[in-house]
Design a protein around this motif. Structure first.
Motif, PDB file in Angstrom:
ATOM      1  N   VAL A 210     -12.117  46.040 -14.577  1.00 47.83           N
ATOM      2  CA  VAL A 210     -11.399  45.987 -13.302  1.00 47.83           C
ATOM      3  C   VAL A 210     -12.215  45.246 -12.255  1.00 47.83           C
ATOM      4  O   VAL A 210     -11.684  44.809 -11.238  1.00 47.83           O
ATOM      5  CB  VAL A 210     -11.014  47.394 -12.785  1.00 47.83           C
ATOM      6  N   MET A 211     -13.524  45.103 -12.475  1.00 47.16           N
ATOM      7  CA  MET A 211     -14.400  44.365 -11.570  1.00 47.16           C
ATOM      8  C   MET A 211     -15.462  43.694 -12.420  1.00 47.16           C
ATOM      9  O   MET A 211     -16.012  44.286 -13.332  1.00 47.16           O
ATOM     10  CB  MET A 211     -15.049  45.311 -10.560  1.00 47.16           C
ATOM     11  N   LEU A 212     -15.730  42.427 -12.109  1.00 52.23           N
ATOM     12  CA  LEU A 212     -16.687  41.655 -12.879  1.00 52.23           C
ATOM     13  C   LEU A 212     -17.513  40.811 -11.919  1.00 52.23           C
ATOM     14  O   LEU A 212     -16.947  40.155 -11.038  1.00 52.23           O
ATOM     15  CB  LEU A 212     -15.924  40.759 -13.851  1.00 52.23           C
ATOM     16  N   ASP A 213     -18.824  40.851 -12.048  1.00 57.78           N
ATOM     17  CA  ASP A 213     -19.717  40.038 -11.204  1.00 57.78           C
ATOM     18  C   ASP A 213     -19.538  40.280  -9.717  1.00 57.78           C
ATOM     19  O   ASP A 213     -19.537  39.344  -8.926  1.00 57.78           O
ATOM     20  CB  ASP A 213     -19.503  38.543 -11.478  1.00 57.78           C
ATOM     21  N   GLY A 214     -19.345  41.520  -9.312  1.00 53.05           N
ATOM     22  CA  GLY A 214     -19.267  41.833  -7.891  1.00 53.05           C
ATOM     23  C   GLY A 214     -17.925  41.592  -7.240  1.00 53.05           C
ATOM     24  O   GLY A 214     -17.764  41.807  -6.054  1.00 53.05           O
ATOM     25  N   GLY A 215     -16.933  41.165  -7.989  1.00 53.40           N
ATOM     26  CA  GLY A 215     -15.605  40.946  -7.432  1.00 53.40           C
ATOM     27  C   GLY A 215     -14.552  41.445  -8.386  1.00 53.40           C
ATOM     28  O   GLY A 215     -14.836  41.805  -9.516  1.00 53.40           O
ATOM     29  N   GLU A 216     -13.320  41.485  -7.914  1.00 50.62           N
ATOM     30  CA  GLU A 216     -12.245  41.938  -8.773  1.00 50.62           C
ATOM     31  C   GLU A 216     -12.220  41.076 -10.030  1.00 50.62           C
ATOM     32  O   GLU A 216     -12.401  39.869  -9.966  1.00 50.62           O
ATOM     33  CB  GLU A 216     -10.916  41.820  -8.029  1.00 50.62           C
ATOM     34  N   ALA A 217     -12.027  41.714 -11.166  1.00 46.90           N
ATOM     35  CA  ALA A 217     -12.006  40.975 -12.433  1.00 46.90           C
ATOM     36  C   ALA A 217     -10.840  40.002 -12.405  1.00 46.90           C
ATOM     37  O   ALA A 217      -9.700  40.416 -12.243  1.00 46.90           O
ATOM     38  CB  ALA A 217     -11.867  41.935 -13.607  1.00 46.90           C
ATOM     39  N   PRO A 218     -11.119  38.701 -12.509  1.00 43.65           N
ATOM     40  CA  PRO A 218     -10.012  37.752 -12.525  1.00 43.65           C
ATOM     41  C   PRO A 218      -9.156  37.984 -13.755  1.00 43.65           C
ATOM     42  O   PRO A 218      -9.669  38.313 -14.814  1.00 43.65           O
ATOM     43  CB  PRO A 218     -10.703  36.388 -12.585  1.00 43.65           C
ATOM     44  N   ALA A 219      -7.878  37.866 -13.585  1.00 44.26           N
ATOM     45  CA  ALA A 219      -6.979  38.092 -14.711  1.00 44.26           C
ATOM     46  C   ALA A 219      -7.146  36.975 -15.726  1.00 44.26           C
ATOM     47  O   ALA A 219      -7.066  35.804 -15.370  1.00 44.26           O
ATOM     48  CB  ALA A 219      -5.541  38.148 -14.223  1.00 44.26           C
ATOM     49  N   PRO A 220      -7.417  37.326 -16.969  1.00 42.57           N
ATOM     50  CA  PRO A 220      -7.475  36.287 -17.989  1.00 42.57           C
ATOM     51  C   PRO A 220      -6.090  35.680 -18.173  1.00 42.57           C
ATOM     52  O   PRO A 220      -5.084  36.317 -17.897  1.00 42.57           O
ATOM     53  CB  PRO A 220      -7.942  37.020 -19.239  1.00 42.57           C
ATOM     54  N   ALA A 221      -6.045  34.462 -18.618  1.00 42.18           N
ATOM     55  CA  ALA A 221      -4.785  33.750 -18.802  1.00 42.18           C
ATOM     56  C   ALA A 221      -3.919  34.424 -19.861  1.00 42.18           C
ATOM     57  O   ALA A 221      -4.411  35.106 -20.761  1.00 42.18           O
ATOM     58  CB  ALA A 221      -5.068  32.307 -19.206  1.00 42.18           C
ATOM     59  N   LEU A 222      -2.646  34.235 -19.720  1.00 43.86           N
ATOM     60  CA  LEU A 222      -1.663  34.673 -20.714  1.00 43.86           C
ATOM     61  C   LEU A 222      -1.708  36.183 -20.989  1.00 43.86           C
ATOM     62  O   LEU A 222      -1.436  36.612 -22.102  1.00 43.86           O
ATOM     63  CB  LEU A 222      -1.840  33.901 -22.031  1.00 43.86           C
ATOM     64  N   GLU A 223      -2.041  36.955 -19.990  1.00 42.64           N
ATOM     65  CA  GLU A 223      -2.090  38.415 -20.128  1.00 42.64           C
ATOM     66  C   GLU A 223      -2.850  38.854 -21.376  1.00 42.64           C
ATOM     67  O   GLU A 223      -2.412  39.712 -22.131  1.00 42.64           O
ATOM     68  CB  GLU A 223      -0.678  38.991 -20.123  1.00 42.64           C
ATOM     69  N   SER A 224      -3.989  38.253 -21.590  1.00 40.86           N
ATOM     70  CA  SER A 224      -4.827  38.573 -22.744  1.00 40.86           C
ATOM     71  C   SER A 224      -5.338  40.004 -22.656  1.00 40.86           C
ATOM     72  O   SER A 224      -5.544  40.534 -21.577  1.00 40.86           O
ATOM     73  CB  SER A 224      -6.013  37.614 -22.799  1.00 40.86           C
ATOM     74  N   ASP A 225      -5.546  40.595 -23.803  1.00 46.32           N
ATOM     75  CA  ASP A 225      -6.030  41.972 -23.875  1.00 46.32           C
ATOM     76  C   ASP A 225      -7.558  41.970 -23.928  1.00 46.32           C
ATOM     77  O   ASP A 225      -8.145  41.780 -24.989  1.00 46.32           O
ATOM     78  CB  ASP A 225      -5.441  42.650 -25.112  1.00 46.32           C
ATOM     79  N   VAL A 226      -8.192  42.149 -22.773  1.00 48.67           N
ATOM     80  CA  VAL A 226      -9.647  42.185 -22.689  1.00 48.67           C
ATOM     81  C   VAL A 226     -10.070  43.653 -22.754  1.00 48.67           C
ATOM     82  O   VAL A 226      -9.564  44.482 -21.994  1.00 48.67           O
ATOM     83  CB  VAL A 226     -10.150  41.522 -21.391  1.00 48.67           C
ATOM     84  N   ARG A 227     -10.987  43.957 -23.661  1.00 43.70           N
ATOM     85  CA  ARG A 227     -11.403  45.351 -23.816  1.00 43.70           C
ATOM     86  C   ARG A 227     -12.788  45.430 -24.445  1.00 43.70           C
ATOM     87  O   ARG A 227     -13.286  44.465 -25.011  1.00 43.70           O
ATOM     88  CB  ARG A 227     -10.397  46.120 -24.661  1.00 43.70           C
ATOM     89  N   LEU A 228     -13.348  46.617 -24.338  1.00 44.41           N
ATOM     90  CA  LEU A 228     -14.690  46.912 -24.821  1.00 44.41           C
ATOM     91  C   LEU A 228     -14.633  48.284 -25.478  1.00 44.41           C
ATOM     92  O   LEU A 228     -14.032  49.213 -24.921  1.00 44.41           O
ATOM     93  CB  LEU A 228     -15.627  46.907 -23.620  1.00 44.41           C
ATOM     94  N   ARG A 229     -15.233  48.424 -26.662  1.00 41.29           N
ATOM     95  CA  ARG A 229     -15.275  49.707 -27.365  1.00 41.29           C
ATOM     96  C   ARG A 229     -16.693  49.978 -27.848  1.00 41.29           C
ATOM     97  O   ARG A 229     -17.320  49.105 -28.437  1.00 41.29           O
ATOM     98  CB  ARG A 229     -14.379  49.735 -28.600  1.00 41.29           C
TER      99      ARG A 229
END
Length: 127
Positions: free
Chosen positions: A20-39
């Protein structure tokens, strides 16, 4: 009236974390509504998706310290390249972590917030 109850933290392993936040700012939305996740898995393995590519590797915990890497990343071309580079750089710079409720913070050596993630219990059906 009941005292305000603090939300029980999600476990690091066994949850799906989305930025939801990346590098001190709101996480920019990846193109094409990609599913970005970490497990994170209980055995020290780590995997996820940057939108265009998948990655996997190892993580190590010591108290509230966390080291991530080395990471292996697939190399498909796609519209999320700049986002992917930022996302993977944050993972490599992580030195500490904190979980509050459903929020995971990844911190650098000076304990500055690198990224914030929102967690969901359980793993998705497919990778």
């Amino acid at each position: 009236m009941f005292p305000e109850e603090e939300e029980v933290p999600l476990p690091l392993a066994g949850s799906v974390w989305r930025p939801v936040m990346l590098d001190g700012g709101e996480a920019p939305a990846p193109a094409l509504e990609s599913d970005v996740r970490l497990r994170f898995q209980v055995d020290g393995e780590l995997s996820g998706s940057t939108g265009d590519n998948r990655f996997f590797g190892e993580y190590r915990l010591r108290g509230d310290g966390m080291r991530i890497g080395p990471l292996s990343v697939t190399r498909r071309l796609g519209p999320n390249r700049a986002y992917e580079e930022r996302f993977l750089a944050v993972l490599r710079l992580t030195a500490f972590y904190a979980i509050r409720g459903r929020s995971l913070s990844l911190l650098d050596e000076q304990r500055r917030v690198l990224a914030e993630f929102r967690g969901e219990p359980g793993f998705p059906e497919t990778e």
